[in-house]
Each structure stands twice: as structure tokens, then as C-alpha cells.
Design a protein around this motif. Sequence first.
Motif, short mmCIF file in Angstrom:
data_model
loop_
_atom_site.label_atom_id
_atom_site.label_comp_id
_atom_site.label_asym_id
_atom_site.label_seq_id
_atom_site.Cartn_x
_atom_site.Cartn_y
_atom_site.Cartn_z
N GLN A 75 -1.54 29.19 79.07
CA GLN A 75 -1.20 28.37 77.90
C GLN A 75 -0.52 29.18 76.79
O GLN A 75 -0.71 28.89 75.60
CB GLN A 75 -2.46 27.67 77.35
CG GLN A 75 -3.17 26.77 78.34
CD GLN A 75 -2.31 25.57 78.76
OE1 GLN A 75 -1.50 25.07 77.97
NE2 GLN A 75 -2.48 25.11 79.99
N LEU A 76 0.28 30.15 77.17
CA LEU A 76 0.96 30.95 76.15
C LEU A 76 2.04 30.14 75.43
O LEU A 76 2.40 30.46 74.28
CB LEU A 76 1.58 32.19 76.79
CG LEU A 76 0.59 33.17 77.43
CD1 LEU A 76 1.31 34.40 77.96
CD2 LEU A 76 -0.52 33.58 76.47
N ASP A 77 2.53 29.09 76.07
CA ASP A 77 3.49 28.21 75.39
C ASP A 77 2.84 27.52 74.20
O ASP A 77 3.47 27.35 73.14
CB ASP A 77 4.08 27.19 76.37
CG ASP A 77 3.02 26.33 77.03
OD1 ASP A 77 1.87 26.79 77.20
OD2 ASP A 77 3.33 25.17 77.41
N GLN A 78 1.57 27.12 74.36
CA GLN A 78 0.85 26.48 73.26
C GLN A 78 0.59 27.48 72.13
O GLN A 78 0.65 27.13 70.94
CB GLN A 78 -0.47 25.89 73.76
CG GLN A 78 -0.31 24.82 74.83
CD GLN A 78 0.56 23.67 74.37
OE1 GLN A 78 0.40 23.16 73.25
NE2 GLN A 78 1.49 23.26 75.21
N VAL A 79 0.28 28.71 72.51
CA VAL A 79 0.09 29.76 71.51
C VAL A 79 1.38 29.95 70.71
O VAL A 79 1.36 30.02 69.47
CB VAL A 79 -0.32 31.09 72.17
CG1 VAL A 79 -0.37 32.22 71.14
CG2 VAL A 79 -1.68 30.94 72.85
N MET A 80 2.52 30.01 71.41
CA MET A 80 3.79 30.20 70.72
C MET A 80 4.11 29.03 69.79
O MET A 80 4.59 29.22 68.67
CB MET A 80 4.93 30.41 71.71
CG MET A 80 6.23 30.80 71.01
SD MET A 80 7.61 31.03 72.13
CE MET A 80 7.08 32.42 73.10
N ASN A 81 3.85 27.81 70.25
CA ASN A 81 4.07 26.64 69.39
C ASN A 81 3.33 26.77 68.07
O ASN A 81 3.87 26.48 66.99
CB ASN A 81 3.64 25.35 70.10
CG ASN A 81 4.66 24.87 71.11
OD1 ASN A 81 5.85 25.16 70.99
ND2 ASN A 81 4.22 24.12 72.09
N PHE B 162 9.21 37.27 68.83
CA PHE B 162 8.61 37.27 70.17
C PHE B 162 9.21 38.43 70.97
O PHE B 162 10.42 38.61 71.04
CB PHE B 162 8.91 35.94 70.87
CG PHE B 162 8.43 35.92 72.31
CD1 PHE B 162 7.09 36.09 72.62
CD2 PHE B 162 9.33 35.73 73.36
CE1 PHE B 162 6.65 36.08 73.95
CE2 PHE B 162 8.90 35.70 74.68
CZ PHE B 162 7.55 35.87 74.97
N THR B 163 8.31 39.21 71.60
CA THR B 163 8.74 40.33 72.43
C THR B 163 8.01 40.28 73.76
O THR B 163 6.80 40.04 73.80
CB THR B 163 8.43 41.68 71.75
OG1 THR B 163 9.12 41.75 70.50
CG2 THR B 163 8.83 42.86 72.64
N THR B 164 8.74 40.49 74.84
CA THR B 164 8.13 40.63 76.16
C THR B 164 8.62 41.93 76.77
O THR B 164 9.81 42.27 76.67
CB THR B 164 8.45 39.42 77.05
OG1 THR B 164 7.87 39.61 78.34
CG2 THR B 164 9.94 39.21 77.21
N THR B 165 7.72 42.66 77.40
CA THR B 165 8.05 44.01 77.86
C THR B 165 8.47 44.07 79.32
O THR B 165 9.10 45.04 79.74
CB THR B 165 6.83 44.94 77.71
OG1 THR B 165 5.79 44.48 78.59
CG2 THR B 165 6.33 44.95 76.29
#
Length: 381
Positions: free
Chosen positions: A214-220, A257-260
Motif C-alpha cells: 500500500q505504498l501508493d496510499q502512503v504517497m497519496n 520521492f526517491t527510489t534506489t
Amino acid sequence: MKILYHHRVASKDGQYVHIDAIVSQLRAKGHEIIMVAPNVAEGADFGSDGGWVAAIRSKMPRFISELLEFSYSFLVFFKLLKAIRQHRPDVIYERYNLFLPAGIWAKKLCKLPLQLEVNSPLYDERKQYGGITLARLAKWSEYYAWRNADRVLPVTNVLADYIRAAGVSDDKIKVIPNGVDRAVFSAQEQHNRAAQFAGKIVVGFVGFCREWHQLDQVMNKLAAMNNRHIHFLVVGDGPVIGELVAQAESLGFAEAFTTTGLVSREDMPYWLDQIDIALQPAVTPWASPLKLLEYLAKGLAIVAPDTPNIKELLRHEHNALLFAKNNDTQMITHIQTLIENAQLRKALQDNALATIEDKRLSWSDNADCIVDWFNEHRQSK
């Protein structure tokens, strides 16, 4: 002490981390380790799934793959006997796997004490998540190994309940959670903070991210807070990364937002130094998650589910904020609370650090526990 260490792990992942950590600690304490194990992972990059072995098995009918898996026990049994004859070990330490009674056969024939490390109830796990064809043989192999080991070491008390249900008495069971290397995962070092995260409250997730996290909900939620001091960091890879990147663009949140992508084990302490609030959105019910121990060792404010296995290490409003299982709304509310309440965030971080010492959650402590029992067992004979 000479310890014959036996396992069947061919991948280079969290399992490999556990094996390498225990072996390194035992060697550091002066013990000689004789390894009987596949060498597929040697030289592979972290994240390797078992190479050619995994590729071949994935193309086989399941029942053939399981037959070969069991047949491997006969091969490794003779390897164990050869190693025992050559090196004369004092004891055997084995990481449990399904369809693998060979270690017990060697223990019985050579009359050596054996401790069996158990990280999951593999029969139930495979039946639930991947399916299993030779069910009766699989369950027999699991119960046979558990019941015939001299000591069984589950990583959680939840997992210990599976072992008790198999008929293993409490006096043969010792719960040993996963650990950390405290020399590597020490309290956060602020001088490691990258410029892009300086002055930010960084909400971080570590691992292979999937839809159910549910990382999309966190980002929202983070985007809706419209706070320029918030940053969302995902350390790892996974099938939803592309969707998260696209979502960040659509929300105007891309700069925050950063993704490694996949990072090496050596770089993990650095990336944890970038995080203030660490997420453990979901967990299998019996696991002792490695990343959770690393969050604690780094002194991060943790948000995690209130499942029984997690509550063996975390206490709500002491060293974490815990949300009801599958309650995404509550998880997100806890994240917001920690962003807005610096005093609570600092208290959780301090208590997280203390938890490692209080509960002896290091690989060194685990190695001591293993060796102490072997010594006690030898002295009692």
C-alpha cells in the motif's frame, strides 16, 4: 569447537544474510566451521534467486521438482558423512528446509548433537503461497526433522507454536529472533545524511515492494499534506516501482520521492541513515523480519502491524506505532502522527535503540546462545 554447518539455501537474499552472519560470528569467537551446502550463491550478486538451479526447477512439473528436492537428501547425506569422517566435528548446526531429513540421518548414525534453526513452517508456507504436490512426504519430512533434532530454534514464538503442535516438547525449543551486527548497524550517523534529505522528515520503506504494501496510499497522503519538509524514500525494487514513479509525477510529488533500486548489503546502513520514519506495512505471521531489526538498531521511528510476531519485539507507543492488520487507514494516520509530533518520534527512536540491547538482538548474542547449549549438552553426557 568444530561445528558442521548444513543448509540448502541456493539464493543470495535474506536467508543468505542470516547464514553468513551466524557463520561469521561463530568464526569470530574462535570456532571452526565446516560448511556442507550448495555453492550456487557464492560469487553471485545480492538478490540472486538461485541461478541455474532455480531456473531449471521453475520449468519442471511441480511433482518432479519436489521428487528431485527429496532425492537431494540422499546425495547430501553422503556429503555429510564424508565431512564428518574427514573433519570429526563436535556438533551439527542445520538450517531447516523442506524435504531435507539428511541432517537428522547423519546425526543419528554418527551420534552428534544437532540444533535445527527454523525460519518458517515451510509445509504450510508452500501449501498456502506456492502449492505443494507431495503433501504427505513434505509434512513427514518437516515433522521428522523437528521431532528428531536435539534442539529446535524458531525465530518467533508464533513459529514455535507450529513446532509444539508437531509434538516437540517445550524443553527442546528455544526462540531466537533474527539479529543485527551492531558494529555495522549502529545508531544513525547524521554526517551520512545526503544533501537531498538534509532538513527533511524522511518516510522510508526498505525491501521488495508489492501492491499489498500500500505504498501508493502512503504517497497519496504525503502528497496531500503539502509539506515541503517531507520526503518519501523507497530502498529496493519491486513490481510496483514504475507505478509509484508515475504516481509521484501525477501528484506533483516527484521531487519529494526517491527510489534506489536494489542496493547492496554493504550500502544498507547508509540508506537507513537517510530515514526518520520506517515502514513495515505487512509481514508473514511467523516471521522475524531482518529489516525490522535493522530499523531498531539504527534507531528509527517504526510503523508496523500489531500482529503477534511483531509484538514479540515492538510495543505500541514505546518503540513503534502499531496498526491493526490490513488497516491501511490506521497505518497512514500513524505516519502522519509521527511527522507532526517530533517529541513522540524522538521517544520511539530512543526506545528502538534500547530494544537491541535489552532483548539481546544481535548475531553475536545468537551465536553465544547456540554455543552455550552445545557446551552444556556435551558436559551433560
